[in-house]
Design an enzyme around this catalytic site. Structure first.
Site, mmCIF file in Angstrom:
data_model
loop_
_atom_site.group_PDB
_atom_site.id
_atom_site.type_symbol
_atom_site.label_atom_id
_atom_site.label_comp_id
_atom_site.label_asym_id
_atom_site.label_seq_id
_atom_site.Cartn_x
_atom_site.Cartn_y
_atom_site.Cartn_z
ATOM 1 N N TYR A 297 58.801 26.381 26.941
ATOM 2 C CA TYR A 297 57.444 26.406 27.413
ATOM 3 C C TYR A 297 57.751 25.600 28.183
ATOM 4 O O TYR A 297 58.027 24.386 27.627
ATOM 5 C CB TYR A 297 55.994 27.098 27.222
ATOM 6 C CG TYR A 297 55.996 25.948 26.688
ATOM 7 C CD1 TYR A 297 54.518 24.971 26.760
ATOM 8 C CD2 TYR A 297 55.903 25.472 24.783
ATOM 9 C CE1 TYR A 297 54.188 24.455 26.223
ATOM 10 C CE2 TYR A 297 54.675 24.809 24.336
ATOM 11 C CZ TYR A 297 53.885 23.652 25.099
ATOM 12 O OH TYR A 297 53.608 23.284 23.967
ATOM 13 N N PHE B 233 52.229 18.871 32.248
ATOM 14 C CA PHE B 233 51.743 17.649 31.583
ATOM 15 C C PHE B 233 52.279 18.351 30.091
ATOM 16 O O PHE B 233 51.899 18.062 28.845
ATOM 17 C CB PHE B 233 50.527 18.414 31.598
ATOM 18 C CG PHE B 233 49.895 19.744 31.630
ATOM 19 C CD1 PHE B 233 49.804 20.936 30.365
ATOM 20 C CD2 PHE B 233 49.426 21.187 32.660
ATOM 21 C CE1 PHE B 233 50.170 21.913 30.104
ATOM 22 C CE2 PHE B 233 49.467 22.345 32.935
ATOM 23 C CZ PHE B 233 49.661 23.189 31.390
ATOM 24 N N ASP B 234 52.983 18.992 30.297
ATOM 25 C CA ASP B 234 53.120 19.601 28.098
ATOM 26 C C ASP B 234 54.747 20.247 28.888
ATOM 27 O O ASP B 234 55.107 20.896 29.692
ATOM 28 C CB ASP B 234 52.354 20.761 28.132
ATOM 29 C CG ASP B 234 53.179 20.406 26.008
ATOM 30 O OD1 ASP B 234 53.591 19.497 26.031
ATOM 31 O OD2 ASP B 234 52.297 21.377 25.343
ATOM 32 N N ILE C 194 46.044 29.547 24.557
ATOM 33 C CA ILE C 194 44.211 30.184 26.018
ATOM 34 C C ILE C 194 44.882 31.873 26.399
ATOM 35 O O ILE C 194 45.790 32.009 25.140
ATOM 36 C CB ILE C 194 45.036 29.578 27.080
ATOM 37 C CG1 ILE C 194 46.849 29.792 27.278
ATOM 38 C CG2 ILE C 194 44.384 28.106 26.966
ATOM 39 C CD1 ILE C 194 46.999 29.000 28.726
ATOM 40 N N TYR D 116 41.967 26.308 29.993
ATOM 41 C CA TYR D 116 40.893 25.513 28.961
ATOM 42 C C TYR D 116 39.491 25.619 29.953
ATOM 43 O O TYR D 116 38.870 24.850 29.791
ATOM 44 C CB TYR D 116 41.891 24.171 29.044
ATOM 45 C CG TYR D 116 42.309 23.843 28.321
ATOM 46 C CD1 TYR D 116 42.395 24.338 27.059
ATOM 47 C CD2 TYR D 116 43.557 24.560 28.943
ATOM 48 C CE1 TYR D 116 43.155 24.207 26.662
ATOM 49 C CE2 TYR D 116 45.194 24.402 28.287
ATOM 50 C CZ TYR D 116 44.853 23.492 27.107
ATOM 51 O OH TYR D 116 45.942 24.553 26.021
ATOM 52 N N PHE E 237 53.001 28.214 34.120
ATOM 53 C CA PHE E 237 53.960 28.626 32.553
ATOM 54 C C PHE E 237 55.345 29.205 32.898
ATOM 55 O O PHE E 237 54.850 30.156 33.623
ATOM 56 C CB PHE E 237 53.112 28.520 31.588
ATOM 57 C CG PHE E 237 51.562 27.679 30.691
ATOM 58 C CD1 PHE E 237 52.632 26.490 30.633
ATOM 59 C CD2 PHE E 237 51.041 28.258 31.210
ATOM 60 C CE1 PHE E 237 51.193 25.812 29.607
ATOM 61 C CE2 PHE E 237 49.743 27.122 30.587
ATOM 62 C CZ PHE E 237 50.007 26.030 29.602
#
Length: 421
Positions: free
Chosen positions: A48, A58-59, A78, A104, A121
């Site tokens: 992902y 962010f990731d 999540i 979140y 995502f």
């Protein structure tokens, strides 16, 4: 990963239809293959990349070079992931836009994800497989949940259960029934041990598919009743309609433990006579678990408990010998000898276990001890002779091995003296 096209699911993921995000940001990049989708409890493996709406990353599991895995529907990720990945096929690459209430929320995830952030995502699904519910995690019983159950409690040993089940071998349905029984008695109904193990992992109302390997199925013997060949892998669809838990050990007083131990001892003996050694062992183990750490008993009760524990360990040793599992047989013989140091059956069965383990010197010592204490035991005398034969054979084998070894050394030394190297 993809946003499902139904209004219901879209509403869950977007949270609201107000302020919708452009449709071109809500798409499948690569179609998956096959028709099968992950189920609740499946372990899924994905790559992902996560970004904020302004494109800030962010990731990324791709940057780490390692796939990310989690159990679907268990709240390990999540909410949007649990919903979205359940709609994907293997090989699919797609995008999910997650409103804060399915990501979140108001707290965010500092420092990279601010409060009330909508996340984007891109996810690729590589594989998924069911949950291994065995204690050893040996892949012997794999569960795939069709319908999640209610609550958090599960049946324990001796629980009363009401179930519907369907058993298949390859494509043939060999068993389809509604049953009500106590866990531990399934063998008398023609159920393999894996079904009872499966039920202890289920919640009330749950329906699931179980793939059961031979070790937890009908084993090397198969089943004449259901026309199942040896070493067959089975598939069971099971619905746990309702159950009532049995009293745990700490909930029973001494009298109840002694009464229940006597009952399950008889059940175990019946299973043993029928050649159902695994089911018999399950019954004898319950006696040990109930009485092994029981203390502060009256002398009369203490004697009863000791006799039941001794019988349980002796019978467990015999079950494990029948199952060709010498290690647990040896352990139970040792436990029996702690209760009765000169017990004839415990010494003899420990000797039998040691023979299977090819520890002939130790086995001979046990059989010799039996003949000293019980001179009429002819079987022990025969076993001594058998052990001596094996010991002699091993000595002769060792002599040949060492002779060959010394000859090789001599030949090497001769070459060194002739050729100088």
């Amino acid at each position: 990963f993809c946003v499902p096209e139904t209004k219901q699911i879209k509403s869950l993921i977007f949270g609201t239809t107000r302020g919708r995000i452009n449709d071109d940001r809500n798409r499948i990049f690569q179609e998956g293959t096959g028709t099968e989708l992950p189920m609740t409890g499946d372990k899924v493996f994905v790559h992902y990349v996560g970004t904020l709406l302004d494109g800030t990353q962010f990731d990324s599991s791709r940057d780490r070079g390692e796939k990310f895995s989690f159990e679907l529907g268990k709240g390990q990720v999540i909410k949007a992931w649990d919903i979205g990945v359940a709609t994907m096929k293997i090989g699919e690459i797609c995008q999910l836009i997650c409103k804060p209430e399915y990501a979140y929320g108001a707290a965010g995830s500092p420092p990279k994800i601010p409060p009330n952030a909508t996340l984007v995502f891109q996810v690729e699904l590589f594989e998924f497989h069911g949950e291994d519910i065995t204690d050893e995690e040996d892949g012997g019983i794999i569960r795939r949940i069709i319908t999640k159950g209610e609550g958090y409690t599960k049946p324990n040993e001796s629980a009363s259960v009401e179930v519907w089940l369907e058993g298949r071998h390859e494509e043939r349905v060999f068993d389809e029934r509604e049953l009500k029984f106590e866990l531990g008695d399934g063998g008398s109904l023609g159920l393999p041990p894996g079904v009872e193990k499966a039920l202890q992992a289920m919640e009330q109302g749950e329906e699931a598919l179980f793939t059961i390997k031979p070790k937890y199925g009908f084993g090397t013997a198969g089943s004449d009743k259901f026309n199942i060949p040896p070493d067959a892998t089975l598939q069971y669809k099971i619905k746990l309609k309702t159950f009532e838990k049995a009293k745990e050990s700490w909930e029973m007083n001494t009298t109840e433990k002694l009464e229940q131990s006597a009952i399950v001892k008889e059940k175990g003996t019946q299973y043993f006579k029928e050649g159902k050694y695994k089911q018999a062992a399950m019954q004898y183990k319950r006696i040990v678990s109930w009485l092994e750490h029981e203390s502060s008993m009256q002398p009369e009760d203490e004697e009863k408990a000791k006799a039941l524990r001794l019988a349980a360990h002796l019978n467990l040793a015999m079950c494990y010998l029948k199952l060709q599992e010498p290690g647990p047989a040896l352990e139970n013989c040792d436990k029996a000898l702690e209760l009765d140091a000169d017990n004839e059956k415990a010494l003899f069965r420990r000797g039998e276990a040691l023979v299977v383990m090819k520890e002939f010197d130790r086995a001979r010592a046990d059989f010799q001890h039996v003949t000293q204490l019980y001179p009429a035991n002819k079987a022990a005398k025969s076993q001594i002779a058998l052990c001596q034969k094996h010991i002699k054979e091993q000595h002769e084998k060792d002599k040949r091995l060492y002779a060959n070894m010394f000859q090789k050394f001599a030949d090497r030394d001769a070459k060194v003296s002739v050729y100088g190297y």
